[in-house]
Enzyme design. Sequence first.
Site, PDB file in Angstrom:
ATOM      1  N   ALA A 261       0.821  -1.213   0.000  1.00 14.93           N
ATOM      2  CA  ALA A 261       0.000   0.000   0.000  1.00 14.93           C
ATOM      3  C   ALA A 261       0.854   1.260   0.000  1.00 14.93           C
ATOM      4  O   ALA A 261       0.838   2.060   0.931  1.00 14.93           O
ATOM      5  CB  ALA A 261      -0.933   0.001   1.204  1.00 14.93           C
TER       6      ALA A 261
ATOM      7  N   LYS B 140       2.076   0.235 -21.768  1.00  9.26           N
ATOM      8  CA  LYS B 140       2.596   0.974 -20.609  1.00  9.26           C
ATOM      9  C   LYS B 140       4.118   1.043 -20.651  1.00  9.26           C
ATOM     10  O   LYS B 140       4.729   2.073 -20.314  1.00  9.26           O
ATOM     11  CB  LYS B 140       2.128   0.288 -19.319  1.00  9.26           C
ATOM     12  CG  LYS B 140       2.577   0.973 -18.011  1.00  9.26           C
ATOM     13  CD  LYS B 140       1.871   2.279 -17.777  1.00  9.26           C
ATOM     14  CE  LYS B 140       2.352   3.015 -16.526  1.00  9.26           C
ATOM     15  NZ  LYS B 140       1.957   2.347 -15.271  1.00  9.26           N
TER      16      LYS B 140
END
Length: 327
Positions: free
Chosen positions: A8, A205
């Site tokens: 995270a 990407k």
Amino acid sequence: MRICVYGAGAIGGHIAGRLARGGADVSLVARGAHLAAIQSNGLTVQAHDGTHHSRPKASADPRELGPQDAVIVTVKAPALPDVAASIAPLLKSDTAVAFVMNGIPWWYFLGHAGPHRDMRLPAVDPGGALEKAVGLPRTIGGVVYSASEVVSPGVVHSEHGNIRVILGEPDGRISDRAKAISAVLEAGGMPSPVTPEIRLEVWAKLLGNLGNGPICVLTRRGVRDSFADPLLRDAARRSAQEAQAIAAALGVTLPDSHVARVAGANMAHKPSILQDLELGRPMEIESLFATPLHLARLTGTPTPQLDLLVALAKQAARAAGLYPEIT
């Protein structure tokens, strides 16, 4: 739906905030001051559509979070061996694991038709640890677009509204499990298309990562400031063209519009690999730079400019103590 975001940081924090907003039962694997702040005050995401606050369960130890319906892995590539070693407590027999990351993924050739079918990539999965711990049947591929930054512990800022998480099964199926994760993200305000061509999205990407990453590492400036020099903008175009050629040699056809998008980029945001260099964190050189060039050699694709820029970027990383010295 119980979904754990493993890693995270900026991207993972943004995704976790969107999942919570979409109604998922969210947990996070995080560490350090960011973890402590989330445990004390919750997670705040500052985005184009407002400020979103949630209170996900967070821990540095996956054993405290328990089995999940899905896990979304958003760590940087150098942390993948740690994921392989500790992800087991999050997994049920049918838990899907979406690797939403930059660079060539560890599973790229597994089960993939073509001359390199089932070739392993030890630079991005040392010892096959992820293949053993997670396995291809659990795996969903993912690509994320989200210019995000942790501006203070527990607070993630997303620069603009051009955000999305693209999900896809390595075998090209449009699966119910990928659609389920996508639905929660979209309910939380993050577009999340499910594609039958996830390898194409990986390369789309990568064109940006290879077009601006080495240049920004060398200039120590964001994309807009680096590309203010027309010579560097043109260099980014040539790098993207070389990446386009590697993809083509592997059977992935990217239109020239993707190259034009890289050359026309005008965002102030610093690429994540430059942020890592500035903060002294492990850099994703193997998955973003070295492995694509390995595939260029494998397919006999000339990449003279990328060879030079990546060599220079590696030297910049060595100077900061973030990449092994030449022996």
